[in-house]
Design a protein around this motif. Structure first.
Motif, mmCIF file in Angstrom:
data_model
loop_
_atom_site.group_PDB
_atom_site.id
_atom_site.type_symbol
_atom_site.label_atom_id
_atom_site.label_comp_id
_atom_site.label_asym_id
_atom_site.label_seq_id
_atom_site.Cartn_x
_atom_site.Cartn_y
_atom_site.Cartn_z
ATOM 1 N N TYR A 185 17.824 93.733 -114.110
ATOM 2 C CA TYR A 185 18.612 94.570 -113.205
ATOM 3 C C TYR A 185 19.671 93.740 -112.472
ATOM 4 O O TYR A 185 19.364 92.715 -111.862
ATOM 5 C CB TYR A 185 17.675 95.235 -112.194
ATOM 6 N N ASN A 186 20.911 94.165 -112.587
ATOM 7 C CA ASN A 186 22.057 93.519 -111.928
ATOM 8 C C ASN A 186 22.320 92.089 -112.411
ATOM 9 O O ASN A 186 23.039 91.345 -111.746
ATOM 10 C CB ASN A 186 21.884 93.506 -110.394
ATOM 11 N N TRP A 187 21.772 91.700 -113.557
ATOM 12 C CA TRP A 187 22.020 90.347 -114.068
ATOM 13 C C TRP A 187 23.396 90.264 -114.727
ATOM 14 O O TRP A 187 24.153 89.336 -114.490
ATOM 15 C CB TRP A 187 20.921 89.950 -115.041
ATOM 16 N N ALA B 276 14.768 102.331 -115.053
ATOM 17 C CA ALA B 276 13.613 101.512 -114.689
ATOM 18 C C ALA B 276 13.302 101.711 -113.207
ATOM 19 O O ALA B 276 14.132 102.241 -112.455
ATOM 20 C CB ALA B 276 13.926 100.043 -114.972
ATOM 21 N N PRO B 277 12.117 101.313 -112.751
ATOM 22 C CA PRO B 277 11.768 101.492 -111.331
ATOM 23 C C PRO B 277 12.757 100.846 -110.366
ATOM 24 O O PRO B 277 12.974 101.352 -109.265
ATOM 25 C CB PRO B 277 10.393 100.821 -111.243
ATOM 26 N N GLU B 278 13.390 99.719 -110.778
ATOM 27 C CA GLU B 278 14.329 99.037 -109.887
ATOM 28 C C GLU B 278 15.736 99.602 -109.961
ATOM 29 O O GLU B 278 16.597 99.276 -109.145
ATOM 30 C CB GLU B 278 14.353 97.528 -110.188
ATOM 31 N N GLY B 279 15.999 100.453 -110.955
ATOM 32 C CA GLY B 279 17.324 101.037 -111.140
ATOM 33 C C GLY B 279 17.702 101.049 -112.609
ATOM 34 O O GLY B 279 16.880 100.755 -113.482
ATOM 35 N N MET C 258 15.155 85.495 -118.214
ATOM 36 C CA MET C 258 16.322 85.985 -117.480
ATOM 37 C C MET C 258 16.664 87.410 -117.906
ATOM 38 O O MET C 258 17.235 88.181 -117.151
ATOM 39 C CB MET C 258 17.503 85.043 -117.714
ATOM 40 N N ASN C 259 16.336 87.726 -119.156
ATOM 41 C CA ASN C 259 16.325 89.095 -119.658
ATOM 42 C C ASN C 259 14.984 89.301 -120.354
ATOM 43 O O ASN C 259 14.247 88.341 -120.581
ATOM 44 C CB ASN C 259 17.476 89.314 -120.650
ATOM 45 N N HIS C 260 14.670 90.529 -120.708
ATOM 46 C CA HIS C 260 13.432 90.796 -121.429
ATOM 47 C C HIS C 260 13.774 91.071 -122.891
ATOM 48 O O HIS C 260 14.618 91.916 -123.193
ATOM 49 C CB HIS C 260 12.693 91.973 -120.800
ATOM 50 N N VAL D 287 11.042 98.154 -106.150
ATOM 51 C CA VAL D 287 10.651 97.153 -107.147
ATOM 52 C C VAL D 287 11.820 96.219 -107.406
ATOM 53 O O VAL D 287 12.966 96.650 -107.534
ATOM 54 C CB VAL D 287 10.223 97.847 -108.459
ATOM 55 N N VAL D 288 11.549 94.922 -107.488
ATOM 56 C CA VAL D 288 12.584 93.939 -107.817
ATOM 57 C C VAL D 288 12.731 93.806 -109.324
ATOM 58 O O VAL D 288 13.834 93.764 -109.870
ATOM 59 C CB VAL D 288 12.238 92.566 -107.202
ATOM 60 N N GLU D 289 11.588 93.759 -110.030
ATOM 61 C CA GLU D 289 11.612 93.608 -111.479
ATOM 62 C C GLU D 289 10.443 94.355 -112.091
ATOM 63 O O GLU D 289 9.325 94.311 -111.574
ATOM 64 C CB GLU D 289 11.527 92.132 -111.878
ATOM 65 N N SER D 290 10.689 95.033 -113.194
ATOM 66 C CA SER D 290 9.620 95.702 -113.919
ATOM 67 C C SER D 290 9.607 95.222 -115.354
ATOM 68 O O SER D 290 10.617 94.738 -115.869
ATOM 69 C CB SER D 290 9.821 97.223 -113.888
#
Length: 329
Positions: free
Chosen positions: A59-61, A101-104, A39-41, A6-9
């Protein structure tokens, strides 16, 4: 079947309510709902009458170091009674929480809630008070360095141009203009009289969408996600440039801009050299955010980022430059 990462969840607000309640010791009435997925949630957390903002970084932002430096800057402002949304520690005295999260692993921070409302059409009085608040921030952040990005011609314009060319056609009139602008910014900034320019930590995103106004005069600034190091005039340029685009009546714009400057200079002065550089600094910030949108294409900007969007975006940039009687050749 192959498992594709997943890239983003988007995390469940209902489950985050339970997570936050346990981490911060809130009541059983704790509720959570998503406000914005950008850009963030961003989530609104309420515990009875008390409200908070829970930011889950993409993730990784932002690295943990970058987030800690944002927190350090916010705590400096909070300790000096500057009206900003500030970070809140959990029951274990931690500012940064880790979420699987699914992406990390994603980082998250809880912030105090900024009371009031967002006002796109700012009054002269509000502009005056925003100037005072920005002046107070700069009074504290002048000479204050954080371990984050330094804003200069390379990070503001040269690299953003390269990021943008990944998704926008380099040969369009708009991208040719961006490339020429990057060279122009580098030339102007490198020939500036730095002895007359204040440096320190900047917010770099102060506009109506990142502040709450209460009773017309009580201003709270939030979202320091783009804080970094640079000329303090960058914040000033960003605000007046955004004011230019939200106030179509240019006579009213002049009055509002004058009130903003008046408020700002009741706290700290702008040198003539800083004032001279404001139009070009505004240009640099516009290009920077064109690059940010390219960097966040996968998680945020893909729904609008295109050559057609660049026409509108650069059209606004050119309008700003024309207003300041500057032509990029």
């Amino acid at each position: 079947m192959s498992k594709i990462p997943v890239v983003e969840s988007k995390l469940s607000a209902a489950h985050l309510a339970v997570f936050v309640r346990e981490k911060y010791g809130f009541s059983a009435n704790t509720a959570c709902r998503m406000l914005k997925a950008g850009m963030n949630h961003t989530y609104l957390v309420s515990d009875n009458e008390q409200k908070y903002i829970f930011r889950v970084y993409n993730y990784n932002w932002r690295s943990e170091v970058e987030i800690n430096e944002e927190i350090r800057l916010l705590n400096l402002l909070k300790e000096n009674q500057v009206s900003v949304s500030s970070p809140v520690t959990d029951l274990s005295n931690n500012y940064i929480l880790k979420i699987e999260a699914p992406e990390g692993i994603r980082n998250a921070v809880l912030f105090t809630y900024a009371e009031g409302e967002k006002l796109r059409e700012l009054t002269e009085s509000s502009c005056f008070n925003i100037g005072i608040l920005m002046g107070k921030i700069h009074q504290l952040t002048e000479g204050f360095s954080i371990d984050r990005i330094s804003y200069n011609p390379e990070t503001l314009a040269e690299l953003p141009y390269l990021y943008a060319t990944k998704y926008l056609t380099p040969t369009t009139d708009e991208m040719v203009y961006v490339k020429k602008s990057a060279a122009y910014i580098k030339d102007v900034f490198s020939n500036a009289d730095e002895s007359q320019i204040r440096k320190g930590s900047v917010h770099l995103d102060i506009w109506y969408d990142n502040m709450s106004v209460k009773n017309g005069t009580e201003i709270t600034i939030f979202d320091f996600d783009f804080c970094g190091n640079g000329w303090l005039l960058l914040d000033v340029a960003y605000f007046i440039m955004q004011l230019f685009h939200t106030e179509p009546d240019k006579e009213k714009l002049k009055l509002k801009t004058a009130e903003f400057f008046k408020g700002y200079e009741t706290i700290t002065k702008l040198s003539d050299e800083e004032k001279r550089l404001l139009p070009v600094a505004g240009l640099a910030i516009w290009i920077f955010y064109l690059g940010v949108q390219a960097q966040t294409f996968i998680t945020f900007s893909n729904v609008f980022y295109s050559d057609n969007y660049a026409k509108r975006f650069i059209g606004m940039v050119k309008a700003w430059m024309a207003y300041n009687e500057i032509e990029i050749k």
